[in-house]
Design a protein around this motif. Sequence first.
Motif, PDB file in Angstrom:
ATOM      1  N   UNK A 172       1.415  12.722  -7.432  1.00 31.04           N
ATOM      2  CA  UNK A 172       1.965  11.369  -7.587  1.00 31.04           C
ATOM      3  C   UNK A 172       1.567  10.533  -6.373  1.00 31.04           C
ATOM      4  N   UNK A 173       0.970   9.338  -6.602  1.00 33.15           N
ATOM      5  CA  UNK A 173       0.633   8.471  -5.455  1.00 33.15           C
ATOM      6  C   UNK A 173       1.883   7.754  -4.949  1.00 33.15           C
ATOM      7  N   UNK A 174       2.708   8.470  -4.149  1.00 33.03           N
ATOM      8  CA  UNK A 174       4.044   7.963  -3.802  1.00 33.03           C
ATOM      9  C   UNK A 174       4.025   6.563  -3.191  1.00 33.03           C
ATOM     10  N   UNK A 175       3.080   6.320  -2.282  1.00 38.39           N
ATOM     11  CA  UNK A 175       3.084   4.994  -1.647  1.00 38.39           C
ATOM     12  C   UNK A 175       1.845   4.188  -2.015  1.00 38.39           C
ATOM     13  N   UNK A 176       1.026   4.733  -2.890  1.00 40.48           N
ATOM     14  CA  UNK A 176      -0.229   4.061  -3.214  1.00 40.48           C
ATOM     15  C   UNK A 176      -0.170   3.229  -4.475  1.00 40.48           C
ATOM     16  N   UNK A 177       0.686   3.602  -5.407  1.00 40.50           N
ATOM     17  CA  UNK A 177       0.765   2.912  -6.685  1.00 40.50           C
ATOM     18  C   UNK A 177       1.962   1.949  -6.648  1.00 40.50           C
ATOM     19  N   UNK A 178       1.840   0.805  -7.311  1.00 40.88           N
ATOM     20  CA  UNK A 178       2.873  -0.225  -7.227  1.00 40.88           C
ATOM     21  C   UNK A 178       4.239   0.331  -7.645  1.00 40.88           C
ATOM     22  N   UNK A 179       4.305   1.000  -8.815  1.00 41.18           N
ATOM     23  CA  UNK A 179       5.595   1.497  -9.309  1.00 41.18           C
ATOM     24  C   UNK A 179       6.176   2.538  -8.370  1.00 41.18           C
ATOM     25  N   UNK A 180       5.297   3.544  -7.994  1.00 34.53           N
ATOM     26  CA  UNK A 180       5.795   4.637  -7.158  1.00 34.53           C
ATOM     27  C   UNK A 180       6.147   4.176  -5.757  1.00 34.53           C
ATOM     28  N   UNK A 181       5.416   3.182  -5.251  1.00 35.43           N
ATOM     29  CA  UNK A 181       5.743   2.659  -3.921  1.00 35.43           C
ATOM     30  C   UNK A 181       7.122   2.003  -3.945  1.00 35.43           C
ATOM     31  N   UNK A 182       7.363   1.209  -5.006  1.00 34.61           N
ATOM     32  CA  UNK A 182       8.687   0.593  -5.146  1.00 34.61           C
ATOM     33  C   UNK A 182       9.767   1.673  -5.278  1.00 34.61           C
ATOM     34  N   UNK A 183       9.449   2.671  -6.107  1.00 37.61           N
ATOM     35  CA  UNK A 183      10.388   3.772  -6.309  1.00 37.61           C
ATOM     36  C   UNK A 183      10.693   4.454  -4.978  1.00 37.61           C
ATOM     37  N   UNK A 184       9.638   4.695  -4.179  1.00 30.35           N
ATOM     38  CA  UNK A 184       9.814   5.447  -2.931  1.00 30.35           C
ATOM     39  C   UNK A 184      10.698   4.701  -1.937  1.00 30.35           C
ATOM     40  N   UNK A 185      10.426   3.397  -1.755  1.00 30.36           N
ATOM     41  CA  UNK A 185      11.239   2.675  -0.752  1.00 30.36           C
ATOM     42  C   UNK A 185      12.699   2.604  -1.202  1.00 30.36           C
TER      43      UNK A 185
END
Lengths: 310, 366
Positions: free
Chosen positions: A164-177
């Motif tokens: 999973x691109x935790x901080x690289x993809x728009x959705x996953x980056x939002x999810x991560x923060x």
Amino acid sequence: MVDAVLQGVQTPGATRKRSSLRRTMQRKSTVAFLMALPLILMIAFLVIYPALYSLHLATLNKSMERFVGFGNFLFLFKRETFWKVVEQSCIFALTAVFFKAIIGFTVAHFVHNVPNDRQRKWRGMLLVPWVIPPAMSCLAWLWLFDPSYSAFNWVLGIFNIGPVPWTGDAFWARFSVILVNIWIGAPFFMIMYLAALKSVPDQLYEAAAIDGANWWQRIWYITLPMMRNIIAITALFSLIVTFANFDIVQILTQGGPIDLTHVFATWSFTLGIQGNDIPLGAAVSLFMVPILTVAAVFILRDITRRGNES
Amino acid sequence: MAEVKLRKIIKRYDEVEAVRGIDLDIADHEFVVLVGPSGCGKSTTLRMIAGLEDISGGEILIGGDVVNDVPPKDRDIAMVFQNYALYPHMTVFQNMSFGLRLKRYPKAEIKKRVDEAARILDIKELLDRKPKALSGGQRQRVAMGRAIVRNPKVFLFDEPLSNLDAKLRVQMRTEIKKVHQQVRTTTVYVTHDQVEAMTLADRVVVMNNGIIEQVGTPQELYHSPKTRFVAGFIGSPAMNFIPCRMEANGDSLSVRLNDGLVFPVPAERVARYRGHTQNGKLLLGLRPEHITEAHAHLAPGEIPFEARLEVTEPMGMETLVYFPLNGTQVCGRVNPNAGARDGAPLRLAADLNNMHLIDEASGRVI
């Protein structure tokens, strides 16, 4: 005590003007005000001065030499990134506060039901995410989210999921923060709700149990209404802090990818400090005020109304 | 409505036994009061009947069914708590109707029942208020109303008048009695106030140290206590206990308090006490109302004696007098015009027709 001391210095034969001044000085409220004055001045200096100064800054041009009125604000309205930041700040704050409240409430319930002798240990452990400096814990999270060495991806890989691109993809980056914000902030909700839970008299639950309420009905009809004010105040407080969050986003994503995880504070920092346009950064940060004011007015009005009712 | 039966009920907290195997049968429609000092197990017993405490041993039956493992909501009981336990965020109407709403009664039926309970308790004008806007007495009525609307098999009262001031307590006591006369629901009432117990109960259960000392009507407990504890607990001021010896003089008996004071035992009591002349540890139990000023014409069984009063307490309709006798302080009740004064001597009379003789070792009334 203060009155007694002040009465002691009163001398007969003082002029009318002096005695009226003395009377004013003798009033408890005056004495209290004078004693609190140093603190009031300090707060004024630390809060009101920077607030007014940022208002002043927001009306200047980039080189801070010319007054441009609402120019900076009008400029921001026309930029697509600004509206993205507004959207992301709202999603970030509302989602994080919602989940922090849900998780905090659930965990508080579990801790509340742990016998007293073991409760302190659990309370202490569960507060850890909140007491670790966020800069430090965010670095640990950054490592967990790392594109090459992510521990999460390693675990998911065992089940043939990801990476999973935790901080690289728009959705996953939002999810991560949001996830990290929830991890850090949920213990605060837990401790506030735990205190509120402890203040609900046991006999109300017993009365409800006899009245025929099951566990869910006891939560819905007794716990939640009894905790409403604490829930509202905690949510408001957390909303303000989360809306103004800086460190988590700055450390994990720096607002990326393509400015999609920027919140007001990080974008203001990017424009003002990194982009060397202090007035524009000040203008961005000022946008938090009206949004939070509206939320605060609604929540506090509700609390006041209920306070008067009960 | 139903009868309640307790069979060898035990409640253990770790090593401590709060309730130690009590048996009690409460008849349908009966008003039973559990009374005793703090920590005697009366509230625990009530809470076990309610289902708020687990039962460590024994059986509880409500309406013939064993309810040991039945949750409170399914026992068809209603409880009034000491601090009322009204839901502060609900109005009086919502408080009273809460149980019915949870059971999804039709709205019209709920309104009918609440109105009827409000009429009985005279709280119709309070239905829209929240508990905070009510006085202590009004809150207590609402708590009772919440119990009444449910029309349960059993009412449980846990020291419901303890938080009220003395005047209101007397008033609410009468209210509770009136309500019971109207609705006739089986009632178990817990209090530490023996006056409340005596005035309200069909039968009083006196508890001490986790066991039942005696069960009986208020009159039985007052006139025929079975133990020293019951004798001392029931009645205010409490019964006097004076160390004594029993002496036989041919066919008659007398109670010797000290070298100079001997009270002959009334003839009808001689047979009961005859076997106790060798017992060195006896107590003469006399209630203050049976020690009065000596009249010119004494009735049979009334024995005059001289006492030097230490303290007198004028109560208006009577005066309480305290004097030392055989190493204990004894209380008597005299007419306010009998001339009782602090430090002055007074001729008193003990009414031995109402005497009790207690074996100090076993604590039993002989």
